[in-house]
Design a protein around this motif. Structure first.
Motif, short mmCIF file in Angstrom:
data_model
loop_
_atom_site.label_atom_id
_atom_site.label_comp_id
_atom_site.label_asym_id
_atom_site.label_seq_id
_atom_site.Cartn_x
_atom_site.Cartn_y
_atom_site.Cartn_z
N MET A 1 0.83 -1.19 0.00
CA MET A 1 0.00 0.00 0.00
C MET A 1 0.88 1.25 0.00
N THR A 2 1.89 1.26 -0.83
CA THR A 2 2.80 2.40 -0.91
C THR A 2 2.32 3.45 -1.90
N PHE A 3 1.18 3.21 -2.53
CA PHE A 3 0.66 4.17 -3.49
C PHE A 3 0.12 5.42 -2.79
N GLN A 4 -0.55 5.24 -1.67
CA GLN A 4 -1.19 6.37 -0.99
C GLN A 4 -0.19 7.43 -0.50
N PRO A 5 0.94 7.05 0.10
CA PRO A 5 1.91 8.09 0.48
C PRO A 5 2.42 8.88 -0.73
N LEU A 6 2.57 8.21 -1.86
CA LEU A 6 3.00 8.90 -3.07
C LEU A 6 1.94 9.91 -3.50
N MET A 7 0.68 9.50 -3.51
CA MET A 7 -0.40 10.40 -3.89
C MET A 7 -0.51 11.57 -2.90
N LEU A 64 8.08 7.52 -3.70
CA LEU A 64 8.27 6.96 -5.04
C LEU A 64 9.21 5.75 -4.99
N ILE A 65 10.27 5.86 -4.23
CA ILE A 65 11.21 4.73 -4.10
C ILE A 65 10.51 3.53 -3.46
N ALA A 66 9.71 3.78 -2.43
CA ALA A 66 8.98 2.69 -1.79
C ALA A 66 7.99 2.06 -2.76
N PHE A 67 7.31 2.88 -3.56
CA PHE A 67 6.37 2.37 -4.55
C PHE A 67 7.10 1.54 -5.60
N GLN A 68 8.26 2.01 -6.05
CA GLN A 68 9.03 1.30 -7.05
C GLN A 68 9.52 -0.05 -6.52
N GLN A 69 9.93 -0.06 -5.26
CA GLN A 69 10.39 -1.31 -4.67
C GLN A 69 9.25 -2.32 -4.58
N GLU A 70 8.08 -1.84 -4.21
CA GLU A 70 6.92 -2.73 -4.12
C GLU A 70 6.50 -3.24 -5.49
N VAL A 73 10.38 -2.48 -9.48
CA VAL A 73 11.04 -1.64 -10.48
C VAL A 73 12.31 -1.08 -9.87
N LYS A 74 13.30 -0.84 -10.73
CA LYS A 74 14.54 -0.23 -10.27
C LYS A 74 14.24 1.13 -9.63
N ALA A 75 14.80 1.37 -8.47
CA ALA A 75 14.56 2.61 -7.73
C ALA A 75 15.18 3.79 -8.46
N ASP A 76 14.33 4.75 -8.81
CA ASP A 76 14.76 5.98 -9.48
C ASP A 76 13.91 7.12 -8.93
N ASP A 83 5.86 7.59 -16.41
CA ASP A 83 6.45 6.26 -16.29
C ASP A 83 5.94 5.52 -15.07
N VAL A 84 5.64 6.25 -14.01
CA VAL A 84 5.10 5.63 -12.80
C VAL A 84 3.72 5.06 -13.09
N VAL A 85 2.94 5.76 -13.91
CA VAL A 85 1.59 5.30 -14.26
C VAL A 85 1.65 3.91 -14.88
N LYS A 86 2.67 3.65 -15.66
CA LYS A 86 2.80 2.34 -16.32
C LYS A 86 2.95 1.20 -15.33
N HIS A 87 3.44 1.51 -14.13
CA HIS A 87 3.68 0.47 -13.13
C HIS A 87 2.55 0.34 -12.12
N CYS A 88 1.48 1.11 -12.29
CA CYS A 88 0.33 1.00 -11.39
C CYS A 88 -0.47 -0.25 -11.75
N THR A 89 -1.02 -0.86 -10.72
CA THR A 89 -1.75 -2.11 -10.94
C THR A 89 -3.23 -1.89 -11.20
N SER A 90 -3.82 -0.86 -10.64
CA SER A 90 -5.25 -0.65 -10.82
C SER A 90 -5.53 0.57 -11.70
N LEU A 91 -6.69 0.54 -12.32
CA LEU A 91 -7.11 1.64 -13.17
C LEU A 91 -7.32 2.91 -12.36
N ALA A 92 -7.82 2.77 -11.14
CA ALA A 92 -8.06 3.94 -10.28
C ALA A 92 -6.75 4.64 -9.94
N GLN A 93 -5.71 3.86 -9.68
CA GLN A 93 -4.40 4.44 -9.39
C GLN A 93 -3.86 5.19 -10.61
#
Length: 166
Positions: A1-7, A64-70, A73-76, A83-93
């Motif tokens: 659930m690392t998406f919410q801190p990013l948002m 972002l780094i926490a989201f990438q690790q989950e 994806v390579k941490a950047d 590019d982050v959108v491409k790695h989201c799992t749900s349409l809502a995200q």
């Protein structure tokens, strides 16, 4: 659930950019109205918002780094939101990130234009001040011409209220 801190960090940055736009508009009116005391206060507020924006950007990078690790994806920390959108799992995200990305891009564009306008206004104000000083004191080019010291003693150099030697 690392998406919410990013948002959360992106939404905080979006709010701070909105605040900077408001302060920039206020600055513009204060420069036009020659309200120097108010301008000083606005600049102080702007400085505080910029510090907050810096800390919000650090929080965004960590999230972002926490989201990438989950996501595996390579941490950047400088990965673009597209590019982050491409790695989201749900349409809502994906939709939420695209929405915030669009808002941020729009606010940054507005802020850049506003800063350019304010810079031009300040340059024009300085030009007016310099021109007014030249009218009162005399232009600096007047002093650059050689004159015979024996002849210039009988003439007053300037007829002004300001002592330019100080």
């Amino acid at each position: 659930m690392t998406f919410q801190p990013l948002m959360d960090s992106l939404q905080q940055m979006n709010a701070l950019y909105a605040n900077l736009i408001e302060l920039g508009e206020r600055k513009k009116e204060q420069v036009i109205g020659n309200q120097l005391n108010d301008l000083t206060q606005t600049l102080s507020q702007e400085s505080k918002v910029i510090k907050s924006l810096t800390s919000a950007d650090q929080a965004r990078k960590q999230a972002l780094i926490a989201f990438q690790q989950e996501a595996g994806v390579k941490a950047d920390p400088n990965m673009r939101l597209e590019d982050v959108v491409k790695h989201c799992t749900s349409l809502a995200q994906k939709q939420a990130l695209q929405s915030v990305s669009t808002e941020l891009s729009g606010r940054v564009r507005i802020l850049r234009q506003l800063n350019e306008t304010n810079q031009q206004l300040v340059r024009q104000a300085l030009d007016i001040v310099n021109h007014s000083l030249d009218l009162l004191v005399g232009s600096p080019e007047d002093e650059m011409v050689y004159q015979n010291p024996g002849l210039s003693a009988s003439h007053a150099k300037r007829n002004s209220y300001f002592d330019t030697r100080a």
